[in-house]
Each structure stands twice: as structure tokens, then as C-alpha cells.
Design a protein around this motif. Structure first.
Motif, PDB file in Angstrom:
ATOM      1  N   PRO A 223      51.368  50.686  23.808  1.00 19.19           N
ATOM      2  CA  PRO A 223      51.535  51.508  22.537  1.00 19.19           C
ATOM      3  C   PRO A 223      52.624  52.341  22.550  1.00 19.19           C
ATOM      4  O   PRO A 223      53.233  52.706  21.629  1.00 19.19           O
ATOM      5  N   LYS A 224      53.038  53.182  23.716  1.00 24.04           N
ATOM      6  CA  LYS A 224      54.140  54.160  23.960  1.00 24.04           C
ATOM      7  C   LYS A 224      55.623  53.442  23.844  1.00 24.04           C
ATOM      8  O   LYS A 224      56.451  54.114  23.398  1.00 24.04           O
ATOM      9  N   ILE A 225      55.710  52.172  23.690  1.00 26.04           N
ATOM     10  CA  ILE A 225      56.976  51.692  23.543  1.00 26.04           C
ATOM     11  C   ILE A 225      57.173  50.507  22.523  1.00 26.04           C
ATOM     12  O   ILE A 225      58.402  50.043  22.394  1.00 26.04           O
ATOM     13  N   ARG A 226      56.373  50.280  21.985  1.00 23.27           N
ATOM     14  CA  ARG A 226      56.442  49.295  20.925  1.00 23.27           C
ATOM     15  C   ARG A 226      57.295  49.495  19.798  1.00 23.27           C
ATOM     16  O   ARG A 226      57.791  48.497  19.140  1.00 23.27           O
ATOM     17  N   SER A 227      57.780  50.615  19.590  1.00 26.95           N
ATOM     18  CA  SER A 227      58.636  50.940  18.553  1.00 26.95           C
ATOM     19  C   SER A 227      60.179  51.131  19.166  1.00 26.95           C
ATOM     20  O   SER A 227      61.069  51.342  18.530  1.00 26.95           O
ATOM     21  N   VAL A 228      60.266  50.678  20.507  1.00 32.34           N
ATOM     22  CA  VAL A 228      61.685  50.890  21.055  1.00 32.34           C
ATOM     23  C   VAL A 228      62.508  49.822  20.531  1.00 32.34           C
ATOM     24  O   VAL A 228      62.237  48.806  20.530  1.00 32.34           O
ATOM     25  N   LYS A 229      63.629  50.200  20.176  1.00 34.47           N
ATOM     26  CA  LYS A 229      64.771  48.880  19.810  1.00 34.47           C
ATOM     27  C   LYS A 229      65.650  48.650  20.971  1.00 34.47           C
ATOM     28  O   LYS A 229      66.179  49.659  21.556  1.00 34.47           O
ATOM     29  N   PHE A 230      66.169  47.397  21.283  1.00 39.50           N
ATOM     30  CA  PHE A 230      66.980  47.081  22.417  1.00 39.50           C
ATOM     31  C   PHE A 230      68.245  46.773  21.529  1.00 39.50           C
ATOM     32  O   PHE A 230      68.340  46.053  20.508  1.00 39.50           O
TER      33      PHE A 230
ATOM     34  N   TYR B  20      59.414  51.916  29.473  1.00 41.80           N
ATOM     35  CA  TYR B  20      58.823  52.820  29.373  1.00 41.80           C
ATOM     36  C   TYR B  20      59.288  53.962  29.940  1.00 41.80           C
ATOM     37  O   TYR B  20      59.308  55.300  29.549  1.00 41.80           O
ATOM     38  N   ASN B  21      59.862  53.847  31.234  1.00 39.76           N
ATOM     39  CA  ASN B  21      60.530  55.077  32.105  1.00 39.76           C
ATOM     40  C   ASN B  21      61.608  55.359  31.553  1.00 39.76           C
ATOM     41  O   ASN B  21      62.311  56.619  31.494  1.00 39.76           O
ATOM     42  N   ASN B  22      62.499  54.498  30.889  1.00 36.78           N
ATOM     43  CA  ASN B  22      63.884  54.775  30.156  1.00 36.78           C
ATOM     44  C   ASN B  22      63.278  55.725  28.984  1.00 36.78           C
ATOM     45  O   ASN B  22      64.534  56.764  28.740  1.00 36.78           O
ATOM     46  N   ARG B  23      62.309  55.481  28.264  1.00 36.80           N
ATOM     47  CA  ARG B  23      61.958  56.353  27.176  1.00 36.80           C
ATOM     48  C   ARG B  23      61.632  57.664  27.494  1.00 36.80           C
ATOM     49  O   ARG B  23      62.291  58.581  26.839  1.00 36.80           O
ATOM     50  N   PHE B  24      60.938  57.849  28.467  1.00 31.91           N
ATOM     51  CA  PHE B  24      60.292  58.956  28.758  1.00 31.91           C
ATOM     52  C   PHE B  24      60.856  59.616  30.000  1.00 31.91           C
ATOM     53  O   PHE B  24      61.124  61.159  29.634  1.00 31.91           O
ATOM     54  N   SER B  25      61.416  59.122  30.993  1.00 30.95           N
ATOM     55  CA  SER B  25      62.179  59.689  31.793  1.00 30.95           C
ATOM     56  C   SER B  25      61.338  60.872  32.594  1.00 30.95           C
ATOM     57  O   SER B  25      61.713  62.035  32.758  1.00 30.95           O
ATOM     58  N   SER B  26      59.943  60.907  32.640  1.00 27.88           N
ATOM     59  CA  SER B  26      59.079  61.778  33.503  1.00 27.88           C
ATOM     60  C   SER B  26      58.546  61.437  34.651  1.00 27.88           C
ATOM     61  O   SER B  26      58.669  60.222  34.998  1.00 27.88           O
TER      62      SER B  26
ATOM     63  N   PHE C 154      54.622  55.118  37.347  1.00 27.12           N
ATOM     64  CA  PHE C 154      54.050  53.884  36.561  1.00 27.12           C
ATOM     65  C   PHE C 154      55.047  52.731  36.863  1.00 27.12           C
ATOM     66  O   PHE C 154      54.748  51.838  37.505  1.00 27.12           O
ATOM     67  N   LEU C 155      56.287  53.093  36.786  1.00 33.77           N
ATOM     68  CA  LEU C 155      57.251  51.967  37.080  1.00 33.77           C
ATOM     69  C   LEU C 155      57.199  51.938  38.876  1.00 33.77           C
ATOM     70  O   LEU C 155      57.315  50.454  39.135  1.00 33.77           O
ATOM     71  N   LEU C 156      57.077  52.728  39.605  1.00 36.20           N
ATOM     72  CA  LEU C 156      57.156  52.315  41.012  1.00 36.20           C
ATOM     73  C   LEU C 156      55.841  51.634  41.359  1.00 36.20           C
ATOM     74  O   LEU C 156      55.793  50.771  42.342  1.00 36.20           O
ATOM     75  N   GLY C 157      54.732  52.088  40.855  1.00 39.71           N
ATOM     76  CA  GLY C 157      53.495  51.484  40.979  1.00 39.71           C
ATOM     77  C   GLY C 157      53.550  50.016  40.482  1.00 39.71           C
ATOM     78  O   GLY C 157      53.086  49.275  41.305  1.00 39.71           O
ATOM     79  N   THR C 158      54.222  49.677  39.530  1.00 40.87           N
ATOM     80  CA  THR C 158      54.243  48.341  39.008  1.00 40.87           C
ATOM     81  C   THR C 158      55.224  47.587  39.770  1.00 40.87           C
ATOM     82  O   THR C 158      55.045  46.485  40.447  1.00 40.87           O
ATOM     83  N   LEU C 159      56.221  48.122  40.455  1.00 40.44           N
ATOM     84  CA  LEU C 159      57.345  47.446  41.364  1.00 40.44           C
ATOM     85  C   LEU C 159      56.589  47.245  42.567  1.00 40.44           C
ATOM     86  O   LEU C 159      56.665  46.141  43.229  1.00 40.44           O
ATOM     87  N   PHE C 160      55.897  47.989  43.242  1.00 36.48           N
ATOM     88  CA  PHE C 160      55.288  48.193  44.516  1.00 36.48           C
ATOM     89  C   PHE C 160      53.883  47.074  44.407  1.00 36.48           C
ATOM     90  O   PHE C 160      53.669  46.241  45.425  1.00 36.48           O
ATOM     91  N   LEU C 161      53.307  46.816  43.085  1.00 33.53           N
ATOM     92  CA  LEU C 161      52.327  45.676  42.956  1.00 33.53           C
ATOM     93  C   LEU C 161      52.990  44.319  42.946  1.00 33.53           C
ATOM     94  O   LEU C 161      52.482  43.428  43.955  1.00 33.53           O
ATOM     95  N   ALA C 162      54.094  44.252  42.678  1.00 34.98           N
ATOM     96  CA  ALA C 162      54.847  42.883  42.404  1.00 34.98           C
ATOM     97  C   ALA C 162      55.276  42.650  44.003  1.00 34.98           C
ATOM     98  O   ALA C 162      55.076  41.493  44.474  1.00 34.98           O
ATOM     99  N   LEU C 163      55.843  43.680  44.642  1.00 34.39           N
ATOM    100  CA  LEU C 163      56.260  43.429  45.784  1.00 34.39           C
ATOM    101  C   LEU C 163      54.929  43.160  46.984  1.00 34.39           C
ATOM    102  O   LEU C 163      55.150  42.322  47.758  1.00 34.39           O
ATOM    103  N   SER C 164      54.059  43.692  46.574  1.00 33.74           N
ATOM    104  CA  SER C 164      52.689  43.565  47.426  1.00 33.74           C
ATOM    105  C   SER C 164      52.437  41.937  47.508  1.00 33.74           C
ATOM    106  O   SER C 164      52.396  41.276  48.258  1.00 33.74           O
ATOM    107  N   ASP C 165      52.460  41.467  46.179  1.00 34.06           N
ATOM    108  CA  ASP C 165      52.075  39.790  45.750  1.00 34.06           C
ATOM    109  C   ASP C 165      53.219  38.995  46.765  1.00 34.06           C
ATOM    110  O   ASP C 165      52.779  38.096  46.987  1.00 34.06           O
TER     111      ASP C 165
END
Length: 242
Positions: free
Chosen positions: A104-111, A167-173, A179-190
Motif C-alpha cells: 500500500p505504501k508504493i502502489r502509486s509509484v510510477k516507473f 519502497y526504500n527508493n521512495r522513502f529513503s528512511s 526492510f530492504l536489508l531484511g528482505t535481502l537477508f531472507l533471500a540470501l538465507s534461502d
């Protein structure tokens, strides 16, 4: 109140995460891998009890914690087909819940055109690699639902990583970066678990466990609800609602 703030702070999450990382790596070193998996369960259960006791996380993050715990319990018996399948489902649920939280935080983002083309290329490469890895799974580990479960998890992983970068590109917080690191680490764990278990390279259990627990800590840092007046409450307000 001060004791509550200490348990409630990002520093407590960081210290607890590092503690469980060390404990789990030591368990792999001195115990059989199957026995050391119980320390994954202990880590997930610890944070779930912590969250439920203090009410420090948004409910949606608590659901992620529950999915994490189910995944870790099922993984203890990963060699049994039914628990193998449950592990895939629970892992997929973690990714789905994280997608549900951030979308919901990024659904309005345009590429722009270049970003779309680059995204398509990256997705295509990941799909190709996923099928290559699937082809490396020994037949002894395959069962009727293995391929659909594996491909579902792979698709959710690709989608979540793409959303996390957006999400990280939009908010840069700090929260979006956690969230970005957590997501990447989950994938790396798998990926590391896949290599360790299916390709029988036990040394990869160490990075698997490291990234698995660190990912949970980062997700908790993303999901913590700041106490009024705390330093952590200075994060961009538009990025606080989960």
C-alpha cells in the motif's frame, strides 16, 4: 517505565539479535545440524513472546513472527516430506505478509521506461536461475508438491525484493532500509540453505543461519512502534503506518 523503554528500544532488538546469531552459529559448530535447528525455534519463540508481552509491534508484524516460528518448527523435521511442504508454505507466508504490509505504501509509484526494462531483465534472470536450481535438487528429495511450493516461494521472493527496493527508493528512511536489508537477508538465507541441504555443502549452514536471524531482527526494527518522545520517533512520519 525506564525498564520498559530499555526492552522497547531498537538497541534491545539489535543486542538480542546478535546474541541469537552467536548462539545459533555456536550450535551449528558443536551440534548436529538437525539438533541445532531447535535454536532457530528458540530465537523465533523468544521474539514472539517479547512482542506479545510488551505489545511493541504492529499486529501485522506479529503475524510475520508467527509465520517465522511455524517455519522454524517445521524445518526441524525438514527431511520429512509433509514438514518440508509446511516449511515452504510458512516461508511463503512470511514473504506474502511482508508484501501485504509494504505494497500500500508504493502502489502509486510510477516507473520510467528504463526502470521497467531493467526490472523485467532482472526478473527474467532470476526466473531462469530458479529453474536451474530446481533442476539441481536430487530426486530423493522430490515429492508431488515440491516444485509448485518451490516456485511459489521463488515468485514471492522476487516480488518482495522488487517492492523492497521501490519502497526504500521512495522513502529513503531507516525503516525502509531495515526492510530492504531484511528482505535481502531472507533471500540470501534461502539460497544458502538450498546449497547446504540440497547440494550437501554443510559450511553454508553458517551464512544461512546468520542471514535468517539477522533478517528477523531487521524486520523487527522496521516494525517496532516508537514510544512517544523516544529518539526513534523522529523517523519520517509518513513511513510509520503499517
Amino acid at each position: 517505565m525506564s525498564n520498559t523503554q530499555n526492552l522497547y528500544s531498537p538497541k534491545f532488538i539489535i543486542a538480542s539479535t546478535l546474541f541469537w546469531v552467536i548462539i545459533n552459529l555456536v550450535s551449528i559448530c558443536f551440534l548436529a545440524e538437525e539438533d541445532s535447528r531447535w535454536f532457530r525455534v528458540a530465537n523465533s519463540l523468544y521474539f514472539l513472546i517479547w512482542s506479545c508481552s510488551l505489545g511493541v509491534l504492529k499486529p501485522k508484524i506479529n503475524y510475520v513472527l508467527i509465520a517465522y516460528l511455524i517455519c522454524d518448527i517445521a524445518l526441524v523435521y525438514y527431511e520429512i516430506a509433509v514438514f518440508n511442504f509446511i516449511t515452504f508454505l510458512a516461508r511463503s507466508l512470511i514473504f506474502f505478509l511482508l508484501i501485504f504490509i509494504v505494497f500500500p505504501k508504493i502502489r502509486s509509484v510510477k516507473f520510467n521506461f528504463f526502470e521497467l526494462i531493467l526490472g523485467i531483465v532482472v526478473i527474467a534472470i532470476n526466473i531462469y536461475l530458479s529453474f536451474e536450481l530446481l533442476g539441481m535438487v536430487p530426486e530423493a528429495y522430490l515429492y508431488n508438491s515440491f516444485s509448485p511450493a518451490y516456485l511459489m516461494l521463488t515468485a514471492l521472493t522476487i516480488l518482495l525484493i522488487g517492492l523492497a527496493f521501490t519502497y526504500n527508493n521512495r522513502f529513503s528512511s531507516r525503516r525502509s532500509f531495515y526492510f530492504l536489508l531484511g528482505t535481502l537477508f531472507l533471500a540470501l538465507s534461502d539460497v544458502n540453505f538450498f546449497i547446504a541441504f540440497y547440494l550437501e555443502v554443510p559450511s553454508f549452514y553458517y551464512p544461512d543461519r546468520f542471514f535468517h536471524i539477522l533478517a528477523l531482527g531487521l524486520i523487527l526494527l522496521f516494525g517496532i512502534t516508537p514510544l512517544e518522545g523516544s529518539a526513534y520517533n523522529n523517523i519520517e512520519q509518513q513511513d510509520l503506518k503499517l
